[in-house]
Design a protein around this motif. Structure first.
Motif, PDB file in Angstrom:
ATOM      1  N   ALA A   1      11.249  57.371 129.657  1.00 36.71           N
ATOM      2  CA  ALA A   1      12.591  57.431 130.242  1.00 36.71           C
ATOM      3  C   ALA A   1      13.682  57.273 129.193  1.00 36.71           C
ATOM      4  N   THR A   2      13.393  56.560 128.111  1.00 32.19           N
ATOM      5  CA  THR A   2      14.437  56.257 127.125  1.00 32.19           C
ATOM      6  C   THR A   2      14.071  56.701 125.711  1.00 32.19           C
ATOM      7  N   ARG A   3      12.997  57.484 125.565  1.00 32.49           N
ATOM      8  CA  ARG A   3      12.587  57.896 124.225  1.00 32.49           C
ATOM      9  C   ARG A   3      11.832  59.219 124.324  1.00 32.49           C
ATOM     10  N   ASP A   4      11.678  59.841 123.177  1.00 32.66           N
ATOM     11  CA  ASP A   4      10.824  61.015 123.048  1.00 32.66           C
ATOM     12  C   ASP A   4       9.552  60.616 122.308  1.00 32.66           C
TER      13      ASP A   4
ATOM     14  N   GLY B   1      -7.267  67.665 123.243  1.00 28.14           N
ATOM     15  CA  GLY B   1      -6.088  66.844 123.460  1.00 28.14           C
ATOM     16  C   GLY B   1      -6.413  65.367 123.534  1.00 28.14           C
ATOM     17  N   LEU B   2      -7.504  65.027 124.225  1.00 32.03           N
ATOM     18  CA  LEU B   2      -7.863  63.604 124.344  1.00 32.03           C
ATOM     19  C   LEU B   2      -8.272  63.033 122.991  1.00 32.03           C
ATOM     20  N   ALA B   3      -9.040  63.806 122.217  1.00 28.07           N
ATOM     21  CA  ALA B   3      -9.517  63.294 120.934  1.00 28.07           C
ATOM     22  C   ALA B   3      -8.349  63.013 119.985  1.00 28.07           C
ATOM     23  N   ILE B   4      -7.412  63.950 119.870  1.00 23.53           N
ATOM     24  CA  ILE B   4      -6.323  63.729 118.922  1.00 23.53           C
ATOM     25  C   ILE B   4      -5.378  62.640 119.424  1.00 23.53           C
ATOM     26  N   ALA B   5      -5.142  62.575 120.722  1.00 22.04           N
ATOM     27  CA  ALA B   5      -4.273  61.520 121.245  1.00 22.04           C
ATOM     28  C   ALA B   5      -4.888  60.141 121.023  1.00 22.04           C
ATOM     29  N   ALA B   6      -6.207  60.027 121.199  1.00 24.19           N
ATOM     30  CA  ALA B   6      -6.873  58.746 120.970  1.00 24.19           C
ATOM     31  C   ALA B   6      -6.782  58.326 119.506  1.00 24.19           C
ATOM     32  N   ARG B   7      -6.966  59.277 118.606  1.00 24.35           N
ATOM     33  CA  ARG B   7      -6.856  58.963 117.173  1.00 24.35           C
ATOM     34  C   ARG B   7      -5.440  58.502 116.834  1.00 24.35           C
ATOM     35  N   LEU B   8      -4.441  59.206 117.337  1.00 21.05           N
ATOM     36  CA  LEU B   8      -3.057  58.835 117.058  1.00 21.05           C
ATOM     37  C   LEU B   8      -2.727  57.466 117.636  1.00 21.05           C
ATOM     38  N   LYS B   9      -3.269  57.172 118.811  1.00 23.30           N
ATOM     39  CA  LYS B   9      -3.032  55.867 119.441  1.00 23.30           C
ATOM     40  C   LYS B   9      -3.488  54.737 118.516  1.00 23.30           C
ATOM     41  N   GLN B  10      -4.646  54.897 117.899  1.00 22.25           N
ATOM     42  CA  GLN B  10      -5.167  53.840 117.031  1.00 22.25           C
ATOM     43  C   GLN B  10      -4.374  53.714 115.733  1.00 22.25           C
ATOM     44  N   LEU B  11      -3.623  54.761 115.400  1.00 20.63           N
ATOM     45  CA  LEU B  11      -2.761  54.710 114.214  1.00 20.63           C
ATOM     46  C   LEU B  11      -1.325  54.359 114.575  1.00 20.63           C
TER      47      LEU B  11
ATOM     48  N   VAL C   1       0.823  55.927 116.484  1.00 13.75           N
ATOM     49  CA  VAL C   1       1.729  57.068 116.550  1.00 13.75           C
ATOM     50  C   VAL C   1       1.896  57.433 118.023  1.00 13.75           C
ATOM     51  N   ASP C   2       3.124  57.452 118.503  1.00 17.11           N
ATOM     52  CA  ASP C   2       3.426  57.676 119.914  1.00 17.11           C
ATOM     53  C   ASP C   2       3.163  59.136 120.279  1.00 17.11           C
ATOM     54  N   ALA C   3       2.201  59.366 121.174  1.00 20.95           N
ATOM     55  CA  ALA C   3       1.812  60.725 121.559  1.00 20.95           C
ATOM     56  C   ALA C   3       1.758  60.843 123.077  1.00 20.95           C
TER      57      ALA C   3
ATOM     58  N   ARG D   1      12.786  70.753 135.218  1.00 24.85           N
ATOM     59  CA  ARG D   1      12.541  70.958 133.798  1.00 24.85           C
ATOM     60  C   ARG D   1      13.042  69.764 133.002  1.00 24.85           C
ATOM     61  N   GLN D   2      12.314  69.431 131.953  1.00 23.47           N
ATOM     62  CA  GLN D   2      12.682  68.316 131.095  1.00 23.47           C
ATOM     63  C   GLN D   2      12.631  68.770 129.645  1.00 23.47           C
ATOM     64  N   THR D   3      13.634  68.389 128.896  1.00 25.08           N
ATOM     65  CA  THR D   3      13.699  68.718 127.475  1.00 25.08           C
ATOM     66  C   THR D   3      13.295  67.497 126.656  1.00 25.08           C
ATOM     67  N   MET D   4      12.458  67.703 125.646  1.00 26.66           N
ATOM     68  CA  MET D   4      12.047  66.636 124.744  1.00 26.66           C
ATOM     69  C   MET D   4      12.212  67.090 123.305  1.00 26.66           C
ATOM     70  N   HIS D   5      12.229  66.097 122.384  1.00 25.25           N
ATOM     71  CA  HIS D   5      12.443  66.385 120.968  1.00 25.25           C
ATOM     72  C   HIS D   5      11.376  65.704 120.106  1.00 25.25           C
ATOM     73  N   PRO D   6      10.116  66.096 120.242  1.00 25.28           N
ATOM     74  CA  PRO D   6       9.076  65.518 119.375  1.00 25.28           C
ATOM     75  C   PRO D   6       9.186  66.053 117.955  1.00 25.28           C
ATOM     76  N   ARG D   7       8.642  65.300 117.020  1.00 27.17           N
ATOM     77  CA  ARG D   7       8.607  65.777 115.638  1.00 27.17           C
ATOM     78  C   ARG D   7       7.390  66.674 115.381  1.00 27.17           C
ATOM     79  N   HIS D   8       6.392  66.537 116.233  1.00 25.04           N
ATOM     80  CA  HIS D   8       5.169  67.324 116.075  1.00 25.04           C
ATOM     81  C   HIS D   8       4.748  67.880 117.435  1.00 25.04           C
ATOM     82  N   VAL D   9       4.270  69.109 117.446  1.00 22.81           N
ATOM     83  CA  VAL D   9       3.636  69.705 118.623  1.00 22.81           C
ATOM     84  C   VAL D   9       2.223  70.101 118.220  1.00 22.81           C
ATOM     85  N   ILE D  10       1.249  69.608 118.969  1.00 18.65           N
ATOM     86  CA  ILE D  10      -0.151  69.953 118.721  1.00 18.65           C
ATOM     87  C   ILE D  10      -0.638  70.833 119.865  1.00 18.65           C
TER      88      ILE D  10
END
Length: 591
Positions: free
Chosen positions: A174-177, A189-199, A201-203, A296-305
């Protein structure tokens, strides 16, 4: 020849000591003495920040000398608590295989060295293959074991929000991207999100299906995985030991739901990614998401996988006259259950795994089925032949076996699969002879490299036989060649000999469009051209634009089997973490 009774651990460590000493004063003329003339070095981020394979002693020595000064690799040791050095046979060659650990200026890694006595140099041990792979970044280790998280969500704060409150807030955005938007909620998708979670990194994962796991759950009724359970674990959370050898699709889909909950992954269902544009100056995307309610919702991530699979859009070929057919026409991705077609007539066009499985499902439900072959197809029995490629996973640890898989350079992997294909042909000779007798056109992959390289280059073109081939040989499922069809009419397929194959249903098991097509659709021509081809090898020794930085900063791709996603998600996540921490640049560097 080297005495096999000699302590091979001592021999392997001696090679590593020489290697480390020479890397300390890198000189190509010195380094090349450690390698066989026909040797390979695969570096996975550790020294080069690329996924790259280098072939040939002189080229390897030059690359090592150029990269070692900056990476400063050191402390090469035989890995404790891993498979000890041992004699093995790989690609038909006997060698000493040793797992080792090492450090660089910014991280810690592991690797595999394979040593062969060089008869041209007094049988001294020389490297045949070398893997150096980054495991973790110093100061940014995964939150595992002794580093388990101990933040606010896990405290006993009687006045503040509890774990569930914080999880709900984390999922809402609600307050962040998110730093990373993962498009696709399958195994990739699950594998990379799980790896990022442990590092840390907000995914956020987004998937257009309404329920986690629906990308498996909604596939045809009889589907089970074609490789065995021990190969298919997701990161951090292996399947329970009582699970079946071959996992049914619905069981896997339910596991995906449990995995998302247990691993605390942020996941939006019913959300379609509509595309995005990249701001080069700010280093972020502007993306559009359409939610289940149509908003529709607009977001501004730094990375798209992009984790949408090898391809995500059904290939509906332009078949002249097919529009004349007045029965039901569906792509295999929309086929559900043969029970709806009991007593009816069906034509299945395409002879890959899905085509065969759907034909068998229809036949088992009491339909009259004709399978139409468009091009030669590789067929191998699911046991034992199709499982030969996974033999290493029947012993040892998953961690060791994944490292062995990552260590094998493409040219040697091709050689291995030629050998496995010949072994499979011998095991399956009776079946293959029967198929040939009834007119089924067989092939065994480019240069005989088998089904694995068909998958890695084109994503299909093979069938693991679980009974459909036998039904074809016995004449219980009809077989016709697409080239014998003159055209389609209201009641079915009109053949060149004047006969008609009547049908109530036609299933197009014609595969999927390549990822390049999806990128062009979602991001436009400029970004698609900047990225270039995705999947396959082209003229190189690594999969194109997979698991690594691409020509478009901030755009990444992950796809493949559960094992491929488990292995390579680790390396993709490390690159994103390194960029987020300012260790690595967004642009692709030249090796």
């Amino acid at each position: 020849m080297l005495d096999r009774t000699k302590d091979i651990s001592v021999a392997a460590q001696a090679w590593l000591d020489d290697f480390e000493r020479m890397l300390g004063r890198p000189d190509p003329a010195t380094l090349d003495r450690l390698f066989l003339a026909d040797s390979f070095w695969r570096d996975v981020l550790a020294l080069s920040w690329n996924l790259q394979t280098i072939a040939g002693r002189e080229t390897i020595a030059q690359a090592l000398a150029a990269l070692a000064a900056k990476a400063t690799p050191s402390n090469f040791k035989i890995a404790p608590n891993r498979a000890p050095p041992r004699w093995v046979s790989r690609a038909g060659a006997n060698n000493i295989e040793a797992i080792f650990t090492f450090e660089t200026a910014i991280g810690r890694g592991s690797g595999i060295i394979r040593l062969i006595p060089d008869s041209a140099d007094g049988d001294g041990l020389k490297a045949w293959t070398l893997l150096t792979a980054l495991d973790e970044l110093k100061g940014f280790e995964e939150q595992l074991g002794m580093l388990r998280p101990r933040g606010q969500a896990y405290s006993r704060d009687f006045r503040g929000p509890n774990w569930l409150d914080l999880r709900s807030a984390s999922r809402d955005y609600a307050t962040r991207d998110p730093a990373v938007l993962v498009v696709g909620g399958g195994q990739a998708g699950l594998a990379i999100a799980a790896r990022l979670k442990q590092l840390q990194v907000d995914a956020l994962i987004v998937d257009r299906e309404m329920r986690i796991g629906d990308n498996w759950r909604k596939r045809y009724h009889a589907l089970t995985l074609h490789n065995q359970v021990q190969v298919n674990h997701l990161p951090y959370m292996p399947f329970p030991p009582n699970w079946p050898t071959y996992i049914p699709k619905d069981k896997l889909a339910n596991w995906f739901e449990a995995y998302v909950d247990a691993m605390e992954l942020n996941f939006w269902t019913g959300t379609e990614f509509e595309g995005g544009a990249y701001d080069e100056t700010r280093g972020r995307w502007t993306v559009s998401l359409r939610r289940a309610d149509g908003s529709r919702q607009t977001m501004h991530p730094r990375h798209v996988i992009m984790a949408t699979g090898v391809s995500g859009i059904a290939n509906m070929p332009d078949i002249p006259t097919l529009a004349n057919f007045r029965g039901t026409l569906v792509h295999s991705s929309r086929y559900e259950d043969g029970e709806n077609w009991t007593g009816k007539r069906a034509i299945v066009i395409g002879t890959g795994n899905s085509g065969h499985d759907i034909a068998q499902d229809l036949y088992s439900s009491g339909a009259e089925v004709t399978l139409v072959q468009r091009s030669p197809t590789l067929v191998t029995n699911i046991e034992p032949s199709a499982q030969l490629a996974y033999a290493t996973y029947n012993e040892g640890t998953l961690e060791d076996n994944d490292l062995v898989a990552a260590s094998m350079p493409t040219p040697l992997a091709k050689k291995i699969h030629v050998m496995l294909t010949e072994q499979s042909k011998a095991l399956d000779q009776e079946l293959l002879d029967g198929l040939s007798r009834v007119g089924f056109k067989l092939d065994f992959g480019e240069a005989g490299t088998g089904w694995q390289f068909k998958y890695l280059t084109r994503g299909g073109g093979y069938y693991f036989n679980v009974g459909c081939s036998n039904l074809i040989v016995e004449g219980k499922i009809g077989l016709r060649q697409f080239s014998d069809i003159e055209g389609f009419v209201a009641e079915g397929a009109r053949m060149k000999d004047g006969s008609t194959i009547a049908a109530d249903l036609i299933v197009l098991s014609t595969g999927y469009k390549p990822q390049d097509y999806l990128v062009r659709k979602l991001f436009g021509d400029a970004i698609a051209d900047r990225v270039g081809p995705i999947w396959g090898f082209g003229d190189g020794l690594e999969l194109r634009n997979m698991y690594a930085r691409t020509g478009q900063p901030g755009l990444w791709f992950i796809a493949g089997s559960l094992a491929q996603c488990r292995i390579n998600s680790k390396y993709l996540a490390l690159q994103i973490k390194a960029i987020e921490e300012g260790i690595l640049g967004r642009e692709v560097s030249t090796p």
